[in-house]
Design a protein around this motif. Sequence first.
Motif, PDB file in Angstrom:
ATOM      1  N   LYS A   1       3.526   5.588  -5.866  1.00 18.52           N
ATOM      2  CA  LYS A   1       3.615   5.430  -7.312  1.00 18.52           C
ATOM      3  C   LYS A   1       2.421   6.087  -8.017  1.00 18.52           C
ATOM      4  CE  LYS A   1       7.430   3.046  -8.015  1.00 18.52           C
ATOM      5  NZ  LYS A   1       8.528   3.575  -8.863  1.00 18.52           N
ATOM      6  N   VAL A   2       1.234   5.971  -7.442  1.00 14.36           N
ATOM      7  CA  VAL A   2       0.064   6.627  -8.029  1.00 14.36           C
ATOM      8  C   VAL A   2       0.237   8.143  -7.974  1.00 14.36           C
ATOM      9  CG1 VAL A   2      -2.398   7.070  -7.693  1.00 14.36           C
ATOM     10  CG2 VAL A   2      -1.540   4.729  -7.670  1.00 14.36           C
ATOM     11  N   HIS A   3       0.766   8.638  -6.871  1.00 14.12           N
ATOM     12  CA  HIS A   3       1.023  10.071  -6.741  1.00 14.12           C
ATOM     13  C   HIS A   3       2.013  10.557  -7.802  1.00 14.12           C
ATOM     14  CE1 HIS A   3       1.721  13.992  -4.927  1.00 14.12           C
ATOM     15  NE2 HIS A   3       3.016  13.743  -4.925  1.00 14.12           N
ATOM     16  N   MET A   4       3.001   9.724  -8.136  1.00 17.48           N
ATOM     17  CA  MET A   4       4.011  10.089  -9.127  1.00 17.48           C
ATOM     18  C   MET A   4       3.543   9.843 -10.560  1.00 17.48           C
ATOM     19  SD  MET A   4       6.339  11.362  -7.283  1.00 17.48           S
ATOM     20  CE  MET A   4       7.530  11.663  -8.596  1.00 17.48           C
ATOM     21  N   GLY A   5       2.356   9.246 -10.729  1.00 23.35           N
ATOM     22  CA  GLY A   5       1.812   9.022 -12.058  1.00 23.35           C
ATOM     23  C   GLY A   5       2.316   7.775 -12.756  1.00 23.35           C
ATOM     24  N   SER A   6       2.917   6.854 -12.003  1.00 24.91           N
ATOM     25  CA  SER A   6       3.427   5.619 -12.615  1.00 24.91           C
ATOM     26  C   SER A   6       2.291   4.749 -13.135  1.00 24.91           C
ATOM     27  CB  SER A   6       4.276   4.843 -11.605  1.00 24.91           C
ATOM     28  OG  SER A   6       5.397   5.598 -11.206  1.00 24.91           O
ATOM     29  N   TRP A   7       1.164   4.742 -12.437  1.00 21.60           N
ATOM     30  CA  TRP A   7      -0.057   4.069 -12.874  1.00 21.60           C
ATOM     31  C   TRP A   7      -1.222   4.697 -12.137  1.00 21.60           C
ATOM     32  CZ3 TRP A   7       3.861   1.024 -10.519  1.00 21.60           C
ATOM     33  CH2 TRP A   7       3.638   0.699  -9.177  1.00 21.60           C
ATOM     34  N   SER A   8      -2.434   4.270 -12.437  1.00 24.50           N
ATOM     35  CA  SER A   8      -3.603   4.905 -11.831  1.00 24.50           C
ATOM     36  C   SER A   8      -4.741   3.910 -11.650  1.00 24.50           C
ATOM     37  CB  SER A   8      -4.085   6.079 -12.698  1.00 24.50           C
ATOM     38  OG  SER A   8      -4.529   5.602 -13.967  1.00 24.50           O
ATOM     39  N   TYR A   9      -5.666   4.290 -10.776  1.00 28.26           N
ATOM     40  CA  TYR A   9      -6.907   3.540 -10.549  1.00 28.26           C
ATOM     41  C   TYR A   9      -8.057   4.491 -10.900  1.00 28.26           C
ATOM     42  CZ  TYR A   9      -4.030   0.180  -8.000  1.00 28.26           C
ATOM     43  OH  TYR A   9      -3.082  -0.750  -7.654  1.00 28.26           O
TER      44      TYR A   9
ATOM     45  N   GLY B   1      -5.982   8.215  -3.719  1.00 26.41           N
ATOM     46  CA  GLY B   1      -6.087   7.704  -5.078  1.00 26.41           C
ATOM     47  C   GLY B   1      -5.872   6.216  -5.226  1.00 26.41           C
ATOM     48  N   VAL B   2      -5.634   5.510  -4.113  1.00 27.09           N
ATOM     49  CA  VAL B   2      -5.346   4.073  -4.168  1.00 27.09           C
ATOM     50  C   VAL B   2      -6.449   3.295  -3.451  1.00 27.09           C
ATOM     51  CG1 VAL B   2      -3.737   2.242  -3.512  1.00 27.09           C
ATOM     52  CG2 VAL B   2      -2.866   4.477  -4.240  1.00 27.09           C
ATOM     53  N   PRO B   3      -7.137   2.388  -4.134  1.00 27.10           N
ATOM     54  CA  PRO B   3      -8.132   1.548  -3.453  1.00 27.10           C
ATOM     55  C   PRO B   3      -7.455   0.549  -2.529  1.00 27.10           C
ATOM     56  CG  PRO B   3      -7.861   0.841  -5.731  1.00 27.10           C
ATOM     57  CD  PRO B   3      -7.040   2.091  -5.579  1.00 27.10           C
ATOM     58  N   LEU B   4      -8.039   0.321  -1.386  1.00 27.28           N
ATOM     59  CA  LEU B   4      -7.400  -0.533  -0.389  1.00 27.28           C
ATOM     60  C   LEU B   4      -7.285  -1.984  -0.839  1.00 27.28           C
ATOM     61  CD1 LEU B   4      -8.912   0.844   2.951  1.00 27.28           C
ATOM     62  CD2 LEU B   4      -6.716   1.375   1.873  1.00 27.28           C
TER      63      LEU B   4
ATOM     64  N   PHE C   1      12.767   2.087  -5.355  1.00 30.93           N
ATOM     65  CA  PHE C   1      11.472   2.260  -6.019  1.00 30.93           C
ATOM     66  C   PHE C   1      10.929   3.676  -5.795  1.00 30.93           C
ATOM     67  CE2 PHE C   1      11.254  -2.471  -5.712  1.00 30.93           C
ATOM     68  CZ  PHE C   1      11.061  -2.730  -7.056  1.00 30.93           C
ATOM     69  N   PHE C   2      11.319   4.298  -4.688  1.00 28.26           N
ATOM     70  CA  PHE C   2      10.892   5.657  -4.371  1.00 28.26           C
ATOM     71  C   PHE C   2      11.893   6.688  -4.893  1.00 28.26           C
ATOM     72  CE2 PHE C   2       8.976   2.854  -1.287  1.00 28.26           C
ATOM     73  CZ  PHE C   2       7.691   3.359  -1.071  1.00 28.26           C
ATOM     74  N   THR C   3      13.170   6.477  -4.567  1.00 26.76           N
ATOM     75  CA  THR C   3      14.166   7.520  -4.802  1.00 26.76           C
ATOM     76  C   THR C   3      14.526   7.709  -6.268  1.00 26.76           C
ATOM     77  OG1 THR C   3      15.960   5.927  -4.409  1.00 26.76           O
ATOM     78  CG2 THR C   3      15.174   7.198  -2.514  1.00 26.76           C
ATOM     79  N   HIS C   4      14.278   6.704  -7.121  1.00 27.82           N
ATOM     80  CA  HIS C   4      14.702   6.858  -8.520  1.00 27.82           C
ATOM     81  C   HIS C   4      13.898   7.932  -9.243  1.00 27.82           C
ATOM     82  CE1 HIS C   4      11.513   5.141 -11.120  1.00 27.82           C
ATOM     83  NE2 HIS C   4      11.227   4.391 -10.080  1.00 27.82           N
TER      84      HIS C   4
ATOM     85  N   LEU D   1       0.825  -1.205   0.000  1.00 31.34           N
ATOM     86  CA  LEU D   1       0.000   0.000   0.000  1.00 31.34           C
ATOM     87  C   LEU D   1       0.861   1.258   0.000  1.00 31.34           C
ATOM     88  CD1 LEU D   1      -3.055  -0.676   2.357  1.00 31.34           C
ATOM     89  CD2 LEU D   1      -3.090  -0.101  -0.076  1.00 31.34           C
ATOM     90  N   ALA D   2       1.924   1.256   0.797  1.00 28.73           N
ATOM     91  CA  ALA D   2       2.817   2.415   0.835  1.00 28.73           C
ATOM     92  C   ALA D   2       3.422   2.676  -0.541  1.00 28.73           C
ATOM     93  CB  ALA D   2       3.916   2.189   1.864  1.00 28.73           C
ATOM     94  N   LEU D   3       3.847   1.600  -1.213  1.00 34.45           N
ATOM     95  CA  LEU D   3       4.416   1.737  -2.547  1.00 34.45           C
ATOM     96  C   LEU D   3       3.365   2.221  -3.547  1.00 34.45           C
ATOM     97  CD1 LEU D   3       6.931   1.349  -4.321  1.00 34.45           C
ATOM     98  CD2 LEU D   3       6.216  -1.028  -4.680  1.00 34.45           C
ATOM     99  N   GLU D   4       2.146   1.684  -3.448  1.00 31.96           N
ATOM    100  CA  GLU D   4       1.067   2.071  -4.351  1.00 31.96           C
ATOM    101  C   GLU D   4       0.736   3.563  -4.221  1.00 31.96           C
ATOM    102  OE1 GLU D   4      -1.118   0.402  -6.602  1.00 31.96           O
ATOM    103  OE2 GLU D   4       0.499  -1.061  -6.636  1.00 31.96           O
ATOM    104  N   ILE D   5       0.610   4.032  -2.996  1.00 30.44           N
ATOM    105  CA  ILE D   5       0.256   5.435  -2.769  1.00 30.44           C
ATOM    106  C   ILE D   5       1.291   6.359  -3.395  1.00 30.44           C
ATOM    107  CG2 ILE D   5       0.036   7.213  -0.979  1.00 30.44           C
ATOM    108  CD1 ILE D   5      -1.318   5.061   0.770  1.00 30.44           C
TER     109      ILE D   5
END
Length: 268
Positions: free
Chosen positions: A85-93, A103-106, A150-153, A79-83
């Motif tokens: 990555k979605v914020h950075m626009g890597s993917w979306s729901y 923006g991330v469904p549980l 996964f975050f810092t790049h 969930l932490a990674l999803e939140i």
Amino acid sequence: MKRAIRLLAHFTYQEAMSCLFPVFIFGSLALSHIVTIPGLPRYDMLLILCFAFQVFMVKSGLETRDELKVITVFHLIGLALEIFKVHMGSWSYPESAYTKVLGVPLYSGFMYASVASYLCQAWRRLDISLEGWPSHRLCVPLAAAIYLNFFTHHFLWDIRWFLTAAIFLVFWRSQVRFRVLTEWFRMPLSLSFFLIGFFIWIAENIATLLGAWRYPNQQTGWELVHLSKISSWFLLVIVSIIIVAQLKHLKSSLIARSPRQHGMQRPQ
């Protein structure tokens, strides 16, 4: 030939049983395309289904309470990674839901949890052991560096290829040993990392086809997930296995030191 078929059939069965949670998620994604409940968004229905199946897995004995603890850790990490990555626009729901957080469904955490479920189930069903496992002084910092990358790049250099080289150096003597019926087999641990990552990439293509989430290149229609994602799953699988292995090692150490074990010794 009969022996090979028998071993393959048993291995396939154990792998299939280990994949119960991922298969259930795929089934739920497909079902939610066909069945709609008025007033209940699709993502919320998926969360209810996944939670109910998790309860079933524990209550039926298919998963132990210790395995549930490991799976919960993966749920939170995912969930932490999803939140982020979605914020950075890597993917979306894109669909709406009551149970969306930033923006991330549980329900998305259960997709990571299903990977942990597979690892725990396969570990137990195939009597897996790791040979030549490196020191935790190498494993833990490596897993942390992979996860942080996964975050810092997004802001700094992407060091995934440096980390990949470090993986082969750290695990070059490591092998996974597993039992099929009464026979034992071995394979290089790095190869098992890649194979699991490759099959997760295939599963990811199925999941995006069923609308689990969307990558930027899939906004106007489904396309094959880029092959570079295999390296991402390869790295994430390594983090997963390191966590599971270290937790199992910790549990074994605690059992060995427990008063009950000492109480079984003959008094002096």
